[in-house]
Write a protein that holds these residues in place. Sequence first.
Motif, PDB file in Angstrom:
ATOM      1  N   ALA A   1       0.839  -1.198   0.000  1.00 33.90           N
ATOM      2  CA  ALA A   1       0.000   0.000   0.000  1.00 33.90           C
ATOM      3  C   ALA A   1       0.872   1.246   0.000  1.00 33.90           C
ATOM      4  O   ALA A   1       2.098   1.170   0.108  1.00 33.90           O
TER       5      ALA A   1
ATOM      6  N   THR B   1      -1.792   5.494   7.112  1.00 31.26           N
ATOM      7  CA  THR B   1      -1.931   4.093   6.709  1.00 31.26           C
ATOM      8  C   THR B   1      -1.166   3.155   7.638  1.00 31.26           C
ATOM      9  O   THR B   1      -1.683   2.115   8.061  1.00 31.26           O
TER      10      THR B   1
ATOM     11  N   GLN C   1      -2.896   4.348  -3.888  1.00 35.36           N
ATOM     12  CA  GLN C   1      -3.546   5.002  -2.761  1.00 35.36           C
ATOM     13  C   GLN C   1      -4.273   6.246  -3.271  1.00 35.36           C
ATOM     14  O   GLN C   1      -3.695   7.302  -3.486  1.00 35.36           O
TER      15      GLN C   1
ATOM     16  N   THR D   1      -8.187   3.166   0.432  1.00 37.19           N
ATOM     17  CA  THR D   1      -7.088   2.397   1.019  1.00 37.19           C
ATOM     18  C   THR D   1      -7.509   1.705   2.308  1.00 37.19           C
ATOM     19  O   THR D   1      -7.237   0.515   2.514  1.00 37.19           O
TER      20      THR D   1
ATOM     21  N   VAL E   1      -7.126  -2.231   1.716  1.00 39.38           N
ATOM     22  CA  VAL E   1      -5.992  -2.851   2.394  1.00 39.38           C
ATOM     23  C   VAL E   1      -6.395  -3.265   3.813  1.00 39.38           C
ATOM     24  O   VAL E   1      -5.975  -4.314   4.306  1.00 39.38           O
TER      25      VAL E   1
END
Length: 744
Positions: free
Chosen positions: A468, A475, A509, A514, A518
């Motif tokens: 990612a 994140t 992304q 995301t 993910v």
Amino acid sequence: MSQYTNYIGKPTSRVDGPAKVTGAAKYSAEFNVPNLTYGVVVSSPIAKGRIIKVHSKPVLKIPGVLAVFSHENVPNLAWFDRNYKDDVAPGGSPFRPLHDNEIKFNQQPIALVVADTFEVARYAASILEIEYEEEDHETDIELKRREGFMPGSGKTGFMPPPPPRGKPDKEWKKAAHRIEHEYVHGAQHHNPMELFATTTEYHADGTITAYDKTQGVYNCQQYISKIFGLSKKEARVINHFMGGGFGSGLRPQYQLFMSVLAALELKRSVRVTLTRQQMFSFGHRPHTLQYLKLGTNPDGSLAAVQHHALHETSRFEEYTENVVNWSGMLYQCDNVKLGYQLAELDVYTPLDMRAPGAATGSFALEVAMDEMAYEAGLDPLDFRIRNYAEKDQNMGKPFSSKKLRDCYHQGAAKFGWDRRNPRPRSMREGNMLVGWGMAGGVWDASQQKAAAKAVLTADGHLKVTSAAGENGTGTYTIMTQIAAEYLGLPIEAVTFKLGDTDMPEAPVQGGSWTAASVGTAVKSVCEAIGEKLFKLAQKMKGSPLKKAKFEDVEFVNGQIRLRHDPNQSVVIKDVLQASGKEQLEANTSAMPNYLKQMPYSMHSHNAVFAEVKVDEDLGTVHVTRVVNAVAAGRILNAKTARSQVLGSVVWGISMALMEETVMDHKFGRYMNHNYAEYHIPVNADIHDIDVIFVEEEDDIVNPLGVKGIGEVGLLGVAAAITNAVFHATGKRVRTLPVMLDKLL
């Protein structure tokens, strides 16, 4: 309940924070690889024409200069197949740097000078002489109003406007109250702090590792693999940290091509860093003209909505955005006509910029709604609630969840909207005219395919990896929280790694997907590790879990325990040690549940309330208060989520009052391509910002129930400020940015 559980939703500090504040976090231009050389890009000073000759010989005589790459000496590459596209390319044929002698846009990269030191490369690039043959160019969309065309093969994610419904022309003419206006904003550029750069490390075996500024390492790997005929093992791409992207890193930018080309040809490591001026040469939010007609019935319900947009694209690609579709979805109306066209210009292809399409379309719609409310004699908030859409009329589907009404009410209560005097110029503080405005927004809630890998070692430490991206949105942190939550481990016992093509594949992304994409993969892979642990735990001597089923247990405080009897448990560390295994490993891939999602329209929503103070004599505008109420499903981390919305509000203030890339059409060149003249907010411009997260549960969008907040937080901000300026001054501005010359 243990201190280690329930990480999801908690305001957890960034796990990557220490690396960033101590300088341990490395960005793409900071990898000091062995045998490094430096490349500097030479840009075209003309907007259209041809290169006659590149006079490279004098430059090559300068000590330290290693090569001058141009169309005259670039080897035959695989990408000359014109069907080549990167993952997020629009329809058409992508720009190929150093491909031929044709100049397609001003500041086009036309040569690369490589030297032993950056200083020598920069000097050599500055004196490189190139002869051109200039041709007439067109960069003014105002001259293309009658030449707009419907897009053909748009990029992935583009939804053509739905066909008209009802009788929009007839009902508009019959409406009790009507408005009809044009709304405009010029080109805007992303301008992240970190410059685009690629450090390509050349290895002795002929393979490369490219440390690239990108929002998608797999997209860049695919790009260079196709162009240079490399296998994925021969071309590794890494991006662990990124100093802002906002969409500018979704596509591979040309410094990646330049760096890899030079490294393969010279068999040396090469770093190419673009200048701030060159950051204006590869994509922007497109200059857009929008035309809206709204009409209401005597009771204030919308009788007709018509919204047409024309925006620019390059001559080699059809860049498309969902600009007008939101106007057929956000409010209840049975008579709607939406139109969308492109105009070809001699510019580089526009590029997704935070909330692409929606930031543009919602600005026009929400200012028009404010005008319509005044025309109908209604409060702007009451007018919106009166026309609240209970379903998506564009698609004829119910929403999977929608808490926009709560956003309206909670935002208004926090802001104090009920104290507003509706009459323009009626509120003041001394010489300052005070204005209150509001607006709303809607953004897609989507999920993409993503994969993750997890390894749990005998010491109880979990490592999770997925390729990612991390733009600074959090994140690293939220994925660590998800992993810790679903295996019941302390957050200190979890490490999440990202941004490497040696890791399981993840989408670029962008699109606020995301966390959903993910995050679902991380949840899935941790559950897979959990099932393996559970089976091993059942085999332990005297295990209290021997007769249990997997759904009967929970992972809490480093233990696996029975839900109905928490005292019956085993310690996760003990399970691995008892089994004699050094580690457990799992790989999973997560896909959207299309069958579950298909019957619904899935979106996040927000409502923004803004206060401005306008100097009556000077026309200067100060945004003194903003309340942004957001309904975006489950909030994974209230701290990083709030930061994202704060950033969105700052950008909305910037969009409303400052941002404008000025084109000199005589030269076809952006004239303010620097930080001094492309205006963005500083600390003194930003005052009180309140963020409200409206509680919203949605088990349809994805297993985590998240909708994403990076884009939706921007929506409505520029419109709310523009509407507040009208309330303060009585002057309606329909062209962004709202600068003082428009108010004097």
